[in-house]
Design an enzyme around this catalytic site. Structure first.
Site, mmCIF file in Angstrom:
data_model
loop_
_atom_site.group_PDB
_atom_site.id
_atom_site.type_symbol
_atom_site.label_atom_id
_atom_site.label_comp_id
_atom_site.label_asym_id
_atom_site.label_seq_id
_atom_site.Cartn_x
_atom_site.Cartn_y
_atom_site.Cartn_z
ATOM 1 N N SER A 167 0.828 -1.205 0.000
ATOM 2 C CA SER A 167 0.000 0.000 0.000
ATOM 3 C C SER A 167 0.859 1.250 0.000
ATOM 4 O O SER A 167 1.728 1.412 0.862
ATOM 5 C CB SER A 167 -0.919 0.027 1.228
ATOM 6 N N GLU A 311 -7.392 1.456 -7.854
ATOM 7 C CA GLU A 311 -8.778 1.691 -7.451
ATOM 8 C C GLU A 311 -9.738 1.584 -8.626
ATOM 9 O O GLU A 311 -10.928 1.343 -8.446
ATOM 10 C CB GLU A 311 -8.909 3.076 -6.805
ATOM 11 N N LYS A 410 -19.328 4.081 1.621
ATOM 12 C CA LYS A 410 -17.922 4.277 1.990
ATOM 13 C C LYS A 410 -17.355 5.537 1.354
ATOM 14 O O LYS A 410 -16.617 6.294 1.992
ATOM 15 C CB LYS A 410 -17.104 3.053 1.578
#
Length: 450
Positions: A167, A311, A410
């Site tokens: 990450s 993403e 979210k």
């Protein structure tokens, strides 16, 4: 749980959509505003802030640390000090930005802070960041959620090596707070790959906007000098990653979708997004502070390296599944997605195959052969991007139902309404008919949900 019938688009979608602010930019601005306040630089304002579960979790985290957040809707003011109370506990939910940006901030306080989150979050990578904090002299109890950060009121800083292969948020989390470390901070990435590099570039750009001296001229190395973090006004851009789902509607339907407020120059990975759309033969037009995408009459499978923009993978996978029958798409550079909200590679492969598609995992991605899909339940795995991918597939495949559309809270609580307004009335949703002569529908999100 009630399923959500995904609206179909039997004709080309033609709509104008306003998406709320960027989650990534909002949460970085909140952290920088907190640091400015903690340094005694004054209050910062954030205009156009996203209000969603991820940003609410960040607001709650800052207040847990003793900061004050005022305002309603998308206009916020951050002030106060880092003064956690006894028994301080931060709920990370499923928000990677809270999980990885707030621990270095908590290390600047003088009261232990416990971090926990959703059960699903306990599988998300965090150990490299906690090890880096320990290397910098911070007392940390635990190797994963739940863990405790025991700050002593300051942090010396120095140099730290970290493997951010899982990450990029490990790097961003350290850099955001580094100017408040006594000696600043040098971060060296030691891994073989670095996913989502544009998000580290966003962090560096916003640090500079706050007056922080950061040197990122050497690959995989960042140096932040100690100094002030300016209190300022932050104007948040629309969330371009969320916008991709809506632009995908133009691609799969051969329609036209316009996103309002699309920035000419962005701290988000806009260039990567537009390159992918053009690769699918879409026409991209900047005009009047907006971006218009005109979809092709059809498109073949494609090869794309999504390392920088992981993403986007669920939306891009949905596009691949709807390409010309028999054509093959290869999505690569995304092994790190196995540690996201869910194992996105396994989830995408499973759900595409359950609808009759052909998708297989590779060590670092997916290979998708477009085949006719059938109706069925698309499982979201409590993952907002997976839910949006199901909505995209539903545009072309009648009878697709998403099992958990609420997962979109979210980052985009108003997604179901915006999506239904974009597709239009009569497609499974009871929205009013457009006014006579109205050529394009408008879907507007104010970002006030969550």
């Amino acid at each position: 749980m009630k399923t959500w019938p995904a609206p179909t688009a039997p004709t080309p979608v033609r709509a104008t959509v306003t998406v709320p602010g960027s989650k990534s930019q909002t949460n970085r601005a909140l952290v920088l505003a907190a640091l400015a306040a903690a340094q005694g630089r004054g209050a910062s304002t954030i205009s156009g802030a996203l209000r969603s579960r991820d940003t609410e979790l960040m607001l709650d985290a800052l207040q847990t640390l003793g900061l004050r957040v005022d305002g309603v809707g998308s206009e916020l003011t951050v002030s106060g000090r880092i003064e956690p109370g006894p028994g301080a506990r931060v709920d990370c939910g499923l928000a990677g930005t809270v999980l990885r940006f707030v621990p270095p901030l908590a290390a600047l306080g003088s009261v232990p802070v416990t971090f926990d989150g959703d059960q699903q979050a306990r599988g998300r990578p965090i150990a490299p960041l906690l090890d880096a904090l320990r290397e910098l002299g911070v007392a940390v109890d635990g190797t994963g959620l739940p863990f405790r950060v025991r700050g002593n009121g300051s942090l010396a800083g120095g140099t730290v090596a970290i493997d951010a292969s899982a990450s990029s948020q490990f790097v961003s989390g350290l850099l955001l707070s580094a100017a408040s470390f006594t000696d600043g901070l040098t971060v060296q990435h030691t891994g073989s790959s670095l996913p989502s590099a544009p998000h580290i570039a966003m962090t560096a750009a916003m640090l500079r906007q706050a007056g922080v001296d950061i040197d990122d001229s050497t690959p995989n190395r960042w140096q932040v000098r100690p100094g002030p973090v300016a209190a300022r006004r932050w104007d948040i851009e629309p969330d371009l990653t969320n916008a991709v789902a809506f632009l995908s509607a133009a691609v799969v339907s051969g329609g036209t979708v316009r996103i309002t407020g699309w920035p000419r120059v962005s701290v988000q990975p806009a260039d990567h997004i537009l390159a992918i759309l053009r690769q699918l033969n879409a026409v991209v037009i900047h005009a009047d502070s907006s971006l218009e995408v005109r979809g092709p009459t059809g498109y073949d499978g494609f090869d794309v390296d999504l390392r920088a923009v992981g993403e986007l993978t669920p939306s891009v996978a949905a596009l691949a599944a709807l390409a010309s029958p028999g054509s093959v798409s290869r999505l690569s550079g995304i092994a790190h997605l196995r540690g996201h909200e869910t194992d996105r590679l396994a989830a995408l492969s499973t759900e595409i195959n359950r609808l009759g598609g052909t998708c297989r995992e590779t060590p670092d991605g997916l290979v998708i052969t477009a085949t006719p899909l059938r109706p069925g339940i698309w499982r979201a795995y409590a993952d907002h991007r997976m839910a949006m991918a199901g909505a995209i597939i539903g545009l072309r495949v009648a009878g697709v139902e998403v099992d958990d559309i609420a997962a979109t809270t979210k980052t985009l609580p108003e997604f179901p309404r915006l999506w239904a307004e974009m597709v239009g009335p009569g497609q499974g949703w009871g929205y009013p008919q457009p006014r006579s002569g109205q050529r394009a529908r408008r879907a507007t999100g104010q970002g006030s949900g969550g």
